[in-house]
Design an enzyme around this catalytic site. Structure first.
Site, short mmCIF file in Angstrom:
data_model
loop_
_atom_site.label_atom_id
_atom_site.label_comp_id
_atom_site.label_asym_id
_atom_site.label_seq_id
_atom_site.Cartn_x
_atom_site.Cartn_y
_atom_site.Cartn_z
N HIS A 77 2.43 4.77 5.47
CA HIS A 77 2.06 5.49 4.25
C HIS A 77 0.58 5.36 3.93
O HIS A 77 -0.04 4.34 4.22
CB HIS A 77 2.95 5.09 3.07
CG HIS A 77 2.83 3.66 2.62
ND1 HIS A 77 1.90 3.25 1.68
CD2 HIS A 77 3.53 2.55 2.96
CE1 HIS A 77 2.05 1.94 1.46
NE2 HIS A 77 3.02 1.49 2.23
N ASP A 79 -0.88 5.85 0.81
CA ASP A 79 -1.27 5.41 -0.53
C ASP A 79 -1.33 3.88 -0.63
O ASP A 79 -0.77 3.17 0.21
CB ASP A 79 -0.30 5.95 -1.59
CG ASP A 79 1.13 5.42 -1.41
OD1 ASP A 79 1.59 5.35 -0.25
OD2 ASP A 79 1.77 5.08 -2.42
N ASP A 140 -1.68 -2.72 3.37
CA ASP A 140 -0.43 -2.03 3.03
C ASP A 140 -0.79 -0.63 2.56
O ASP A 140 -1.15 -0.44 1.41
CB ASP A 140 0.30 -2.81 1.93
CG ASP A 140 1.55 -2.14 1.45
OD1 ASP A 140 2.02 -1.21 2.11
OD2 ASP A 140 2.07 -2.56 0.39
N GLU A 174 4.39 6.26 -1.12
CA GLU A 174 5.44 5.27 -0.87
C GLU A 174 5.52 4.27 -2.01
O GLU A 174 6.59 3.85 -2.43
CB GLU A 174 5.17 4.53 0.45
CG GLU A 174 6.31 3.62 0.91
CD GLU A 174 6.25 2.20 0.38
OE1 GLU A 174 7.23 1.46 0.55
OE2 GLU A 174 5.22 1.81 -0.22
N GLU A 175 4.35 3.89 -2.53
CA GLU A 175 4.30 2.80 -3.52
C GLU A 175 4.91 3.20 -4.85
O GLU A 175 5.17 2.36 -5.69
CB GLU A 175 2.85 2.33 -3.73
CG GLU A 175 2.18 1.77 -2.46
CD GLU A 175 2.76 0.44 -2.02
OE1 GLU A 175 3.67 -0.08 -2.68
OE2 GLU A 175 2.27 -0.09 -1.00
N ASP A 197 5.35 -0.93 8.24
CA ASP A 197 5.01 -1.21 6.84
C ASP A 197 5.51 -2.58 6.41
O ASP A 197 5.67 -2.84 5.22
CB ASP A 197 5.62 -0.09 5.96
CG ASP A 197 5.11 -0.14 4.53
OD1 ASP A 197 4.02 -0.69 4.30
OD2 ASP A 197 5.82 0.36 3.65
ZN LIG Z 1 3.74 -0.52 2.16
#
Ligand SMILES: [Zn+2]
Length: 406
Positions: A77, A79, A140, A174-175, A197
């Site tokens: 991801h 973001d 992340d 995703e977050e 991830d």
């Molecule tokens: Zn993540």
């Protein structure tokens, strides 16, 4: 470009997501980053490079063998967490880490110390990328993106490694729990995929919670307290009883591993009406269902004492992907072998939360999660080991090779 440079390049983009905008992607920075990645993938001569209006970027590394091999995908991801700014990330490399506290910011006295973060001791002798204490790092999941791109570039440079069709998917948001939302699983066209991830080296996850929320509403009867005898029903006190009837130790702060819980996340009350908001979590489907029944049972019990005062609304939120992975357990075996071949000991563990991969699995794309190498996500103490990132890259390459070998 090498893996580390790619990563340092990516964290320059501010891609913090925002749950309040109601747009996809939720912030314009993610689209800018997606466009940048798109041109990068095009420069690498990948096929079918496509970026849709929602910020989902897909691309293909074509197969280099004649045999039919399952098409597989790797997903990360774009973001970063809404919890902390990702603007003007100023990363620094700590070479050959010595196990001592790392001063992130002299002026503000922000220190990344093994006393608070004992896992630092696992990284002695490695090269760590850290923040300047003002932002998160964005490992992340930009570590995941860098690893996937580096693995693909490695496969391009090593045609002797045989592989089938490999798909790449980079998604926004995703977050804020919306990464899988508009992910076009059909267009992605993979038999299975992996999200890159996870956290520390070796992590391999294919189980997450079953999740529901429960809103319990208790209605009281307010009467002047001076004349209340046998008349008043104080909904706050009834709610207090309700809370006390649930098992006292089955809460997040008393559970770990595969232990589920009831978590009271909100309470709002007056004599007239009190609302309790719970989240219910359990990896085991049967225990999960019985937790929901237990709440309903307590509502009936409360109504026996105070007829008609208590009601509940239970909503399922997400489900454990295990049931979707179990029929295809070989994809876990492949990941484990890919790790061992890279000299990494797999550490299978249940996620005490949800993942995009879970949603994708229920949308028909079985999708376990593999480590990307970072630690202390979502805050200023986030860091990533360069050696872990290299291992994650190797694991991706190995998975491609093993799938073609079978
Ligand atoms: Zn993540």
């Amino acid at each position: 470009m090498k893996l580390t440079e790619r990563f340092l390049d990516f964290v320059k983009f501010d891609t913090q997501s925002d749950e309040l905008t109601n747009m996809t992607p939720s912030t314009p920075g993610q689209m800018e980053f997606a466009q940048y990645l798109k041109s990068l993938l095009e420069q690498m001569n990948l096929e079918d490079v496509s970026l849709d209006q929602n910020g989902y970027l897909f691309a293909t590394l074509p197969s280099n063998i004649d045999r039919e091999v399952p098409t597989i995908g790797f997903i990360a991801h774009m973001d970063t967490s809404p919890d902390m700014s990702g603007r003007r990330v100023n990363p620094r490399i700590v070479k050959n880490y010595d196990g001592e506290p790392i001063v992130l910011n002299q002026e503000k006295k922000i220190i990344l110390s093994p006393e608070e973060f004992p896992e630092l001791k696992n990284y002695i002798g490695q090269d760590l990328i850290v923040t300047d204490g003002n932002t998160l790092l964005g490992a992340d999941d930009k570590a995941g993106i860098a690893e996937i791109i580096d693995a693909v570039s490695y496969l391009q440079e090593h045609p002797e490694i045989k592989h089938g069709k490999i798909r790449i998917g980079f998604n926004p948001d995703e977050e804020i729990g919306l990464g899988a939302h508009k992910f076009d699983v059909e267009r992605f066209g993979c038999e299975f995929a992996y999200t890159m991830d996870g956290g520390a080296i070796g992590e391999l996850e294919f189980e997450n919670f079953n999740a529901a929320s429960a809103k319990v509403v208790i209605k009281g009867r307010n009467v002047h307290p001076g004349y209340a005898k046998h008349k008043m029903i104080n909904s706050i006190r009834v709610a207090n009883n309700f809370i006390a009837m649930l098992p006292r130790w089955e809460t997040p702060e008393h559970t770990e591993g595969y232990e589920g819980f009831y978590h009271l996340v909100g309470i709002e009350g007056s004599v007239e009406q009190t609302t309790l908001t719970y989240i219910i979590r359990d990896h085991d489907r049967k225990r999960f269902e019985s937790r929901k029944r237990e709440i309903e049972h307590l509502v009936r019990k409360t109504n026996m004492e105070y007829p008609g005062c208590c009601s509940v609304e239970i909503k399922d939120q997400y489900a454990n992907m295990r049931e979707k992975i179990e029929p295809v357990m070989h994809i876990i075996d492949i990941a484990e072998q890919a790790m061992r071949d890279a000299g990494v000991e797999p550490r299978v563990q249940p996620i005490r939360g949800g993942t995009d991969g879970a949603q994708l699995s229920f949308k028909g794309l079985p999708c376990p999660n593999i480590f990307a190498g970072g630690e202390n996500f979502h805050g200023r103490y986030e860091f990533v080991s360069i050696q872990s990132m290299q291992k994650a890259r190797d694991v991706i390459v190995n998975i491609c090779r093993i799938v073609a070998d079978k």
